[in-house]
Write an enzyme that holds these catalytic residues in place. Structure first.
Site, PDB file in Angstrom:
ATOM      1  N   ARG A  58      -7.503 -49.886  42.739  1.00 11.19           N
ATOM      2  CA  ARG A  58      -6.317 -49.333  42.069  1.00 11.19           C
ATOM      3  C   ARG A  58      -5.294 -48.801  43.070  1.00 11.19           C
ATOM      4  O   ARG A  58      -4.122 -48.650  42.765  1.00 11.19           O
ATOM      5  CB  ARG A  58      -6.751 -48.213  41.102  1.00 11.19           C
ATOM      6  CG  ARG A  58      -5.669 -47.862  40.100  1.00 11.19           C
ATOM      7  CD  ARG A  58      -6.058 -46.691  39.209  1.00 11.19           C
ATOM      8  NE  ARG A  58      -6.072 -45.446  39.937  1.00 11.19           N
ATOM      9  CZ  ARG A  58      -7.143 -44.669  40.096  1.00 11.19           C
ATOM     10  NH1 ARG A  58      -8.301 -45.005  39.569  1.00 11.19           N
ATOM     11  NH2 ARG A  58      -7.058 -43.555  40.782  1.00 11.19           N
ATOM     12  N   TYR A 113      15.117 -58.153  28.128  1.00 12.83           N
ATOM     13  CA  TYR A 113      13.830 -58.476  27.534  1.00 12.83           C
ATOM     14  C   TYR A 113      13.495 -57.368  26.524  1.00 12.83           C
ATOM     15  O   TYR A 113      13.704 -56.187  26.811  1.00 12.83           O
ATOM     16  CB  TYR A 113      12.792 -58.544  28.657  1.00 12.83           C
ATOM     17  CG  TYR A 113      11.427 -58.881  28.173  1.00 12.83           C
ATOM     18  CD1 TYR A 113      11.133 -60.167  27.746  1.00 12.83           C
ATOM     19  CD2 TYR A 113      10.419 -57.932  28.123  1.00 12.83           C
ATOM     20  CE1 TYR A 113       9.874 -60.486  27.282  1.00 12.83           C
ATOM     21  CE2 TYR A 113       9.163 -58.252  27.662  1.00 12.83           C
ATOM     22  CZ  TYR A 113       8.895 -59.529  27.238  1.00 12.83           C
ATOM     23  OH  TYR A 113       7.647 -59.841  26.768  1.00 12.83           O
ATOM     24  N   ASP A 185      16.172 -57.635  37.513  1.00  9.97           N
ATOM     25  CA  ASP A 185      15.058 -58.415  36.968  1.00  9.97           C
ATOM     26  C   ASP A 185      15.387 -59.888  37.218  1.00  9.97           C
ATOM     27  O   ASP A 185      16.315 -60.442  36.628  1.00  9.97           O
ATOM     28  CB  ASP A 185      14.900 -58.127  35.465  1.00  9.97           C
ATOM     29  CG  ASP A 185      13.687 -58.834  34.859  1.00  9.97           C
ATOM     30  OD1 ASP A 185      13.286 -59.889  35.380  1.00  9.97           O
ATOM     31  OD2 ASP A 185      13.162 -58.327  33.847  1.00  9.97           O
ATOM     32  N   LYS A 210       5.648 -65.511  34.211  1.00  5.78           N
ATOM     33  CA  LYS A 210       6.554 -66.617  33.918  1.00  5.78           C
ATOM     34  C   LYS A 210       6.544 -67.644  35.055  1.00  5.78           C
ATOM     35  O   LYS A 210       5.527 -68.243  35.298  1.00  5.78           O
ATOM     36  CB  LYS A 210       7.951 -66.056  33.633  1.00  5.78           C
ATOM     37  CG  LYS A 210       7.951 -64.806  32.724  1.00  5.78           C
ATOM     38  CD  LYS A 210       7.459 -65.076  31.317  1.00  5.78           C
ATOM     39  CE  LYS A 210       7.188 -63.816  30.501  1.00  5.78           C
ATOM     40  NZ  LYS A 210       8.278 -62.875  30.396  1.00  5.78           N
TER      41      LYS A 210
HETATM   42  C1  LIG Z   1       8.468 -61.542  30.111  1.00  2.00           C
HETATM   43  C2  LIG Z   1       9.515 -60.728  30.725  1.00  2.00           C
HETATM   44  C3  LIG Z   1       9.278 -59.388  31.086  1.00  2.00           C
HETATM   45  C4  LIG Z   1       7.960 -58.713  30.820  1.00  2.00           C
HETATM   46  O1  LIG Z   1       6.905 -59.299  31.498  1.00  2.00           O
HETATM   47  P1  LIG Z   1       5.374 -59.266  30.994  1.00  2.00           P
HETATM   48  O2  LIG Z   1       4.670 -59.944  32.103  1.00  2.00           O
HETATM   49  O3  LIG Z   1       5.310 -59.985  29.697  1.00  2.00           O
HETATM   50  O4  LIG Z   1       5.008 -57.828  30.843  1.00  2.00           O
HETATM   51  C5  LIG Z   1      10.298 -58.701  31.707  1.00  2.00           C
HETATM   52  N1  LIG Z   1      11.501 -59.270  31.931  1.00  2.00           N
HETATM   53  C6  LIG Z   1      11.769 -60.541  31.578  1.00  2.00           C
HETATM   54  C7  LIG Z   1      13.121 -61.107  31.860  1.00  2.00           C
HETATM   55  C8  LIG Z   1      10.801 -61.307  30.960  1.00  2.00           C
HETATM   56  O5  LIG Z   1      11.078 -62.570  30.594  1.00  2.00           O
END
Ligand SMILES: *Cc1c(COP(=O)(O)O)cnc(C)c1O
Length: 394
Positions: A58, A113, A185, A210
């Site tokens: 952790r 998101y 992001d 993703k």
């Molecule tokens: C999916 C996504 C998130 C969140 O990610 P998780 O892995 O599902 O927690 C944050 N920002 C964007 C742009 C996303 O597409």
């Protein structure tokens, strides 16, 4: 391996070295919760931060598997270092909790998101953080909403799901002028098409679920930035424990080795699909940063080297027509998430962005008839043929 090598070479090689124990060619999965010390002095030195090394999974830097992934992502983003998390949301939460406190103001994109929007609007505000959601594609609006206590500007560009583009360099400059942090992001574009740190951002966050993972088989998140920035997250990381699993770290490393190949194909297919949709009589509008009809196409060209694999569009006939389309596709997968090798199709208003109140959604352009597609790496002819037959039945 030199850092000035080309992107594809870095995807394959960065962070990779034969394992010192047995010379394993690929990075081993260190499936262990704890690490053994040679003696009590060493254990104490590691916990005191006087000696580099691992202690407990952790605790930063987690494990050699995590460290290899961090190095790969950091090199690809042009960052000094980074930190991995159990999901993209865990990464964004750690950034917010480590940088913001009661009385601080967070200025955020109004298209985000869905869970990021919920985190900012319903959770951070409970702890006394002031939050403004503005159209960050409009620099005037950003400027007008900056306050004395603005501590962070958070951008999602291209934004999920409207694909609005924000000017990273200009916004980061504004943040710097007031001593605030700018966070981007970069999940949609990935470092292959967009590098926010050289444009002035302080940190980049990713849902590695993703495109980084790329195969829809893991959950993960990454933050990259300066050593100082990542260090400032340490107590939140170590105490909140949203640790990425070692298998997930390994899968991300494996995914990144083909990031350049996949992104090239995603973008090439997305352009073909976007052009097909734009010409289709049953489609009202198409939003893809690579189309000249995109409202920020010029900014996209300035800060991105390609336009990614995400498209949103409005279908004539509203929500009912959208539902029919999604039920009639045969090759495309009806599922949320994105960045997978297969083409995914979903309805933001009732799925990914359902937690956002309808009035708020409509105001920022997430209409009831919006369909979002994450274009995969199949052959574009087959994706288009599937959409074509589904639209004919709609
Ligand atoms: C999916 C996504 C998130 C969140 O990610 P998780 O892995 O599902 O927690 C944050 N920002 C964007 C742009 C996303 O597409």
């Amino acid at each position: 391996m030199k850092k000035e090598m080309k992107f594809g070479t870095l995807c394959v090689h960065a962070g990779e070295a034969p394992d010192p124990s047995y010379g394993a060619h690929t990075t081993p999965i260190y499936q262990t919760s704890t690490f053994v010390f040679e003696n009590a002095e060493q254990g104490a030195a590691r916990f005191a931060g006087e000696e580099e090394g691992y202690t407990y999974m952790r605790i930063m830097p987690n494990s050699p598997t995590h460290a290899a992934l961090v190095e790969k992502v950091a090199v690809l983003e042009g960052a000094e270092t980074g930190q991995t998390f159990s999901s993209g949301m865990a990464a964004i939460t750690a950034v917010a909790l480590s940088q913001l406190e009661k009385g601080d103001h967070l200025l955020s994109s109004n298209v985000l998101y869905g869970s990021t929007y919920s985190l900012f609007s319903s959770i951070l505000t409970k702890y006394g953080v002031e939050v403004s959601f503005v159209d960050t594609s409009d620099l005037e609006q950003v400027k007008n909403h900056i306050k004395k206590n603005t501590k962070m500007i958070f951008l999602e560009t291209p934004a999920n799901p409207t694909l609005i583009i924000c000017d990273i360099a200009e916004t980061s400059k504004m943040a710097k002028e007031i001593g605030a942090l700018s966070i981007v992001d970069n999940t949609f574009a990935t470092s292959y098409f967009q590098r926010a740190l050289p444009l002035g951002a302080d940190a980049v966050v990713h849902s590695s679920t993703k495109y980084i993972g790329g195969h829809a088989d893991l959950l993960g998140g990454v933050v990259v930035g300066s050593k100082e920035f990542i260090k400032s997250m340490e107590s939140i990381v170590n105490t909140t424990g949203a640790t990425m699993g070692p298998l997930e770290a390994w899968l991300c490393i494996r995914g990144l080795k083909t990031l350049h190949l996949r992104m090239e194909k995603h973008a090439c297919n997305a352009m073909a699909v976007a052009q097909f949709l734009e010409a289709h009589p049953k489609i009202e509008w198409v939003r893809y940063p690579g189309l000249t009809s995109h409202p920020q196409h010029e900014i996209a060209k300035k800060q991105m080297s390609g336009f990614g694999g995400m498209i949103s569009f409005g279908i004539k006939g509203g929500i009912e027509a959208g539902r029919k389309l999604m039920n009639n596709v045969a090759l495309c997968t009806l599922a949320v998430s994105l960045g997978a090798v297969d083409t995914l199709i979903q309805h933001p208003a009732s799925m990914t962005h359902a937690t956002i109140a309808r009035e708020v959604r409509l105001k920022v352009g997430i209409t009831d008839n919006m369909v979002r597609i994450s274009v995969g790496v199949e052959d574009s002819e087959d994706i288009i043929a599937d959409l074509d037959q589904a639209l004919a039945l709609t």
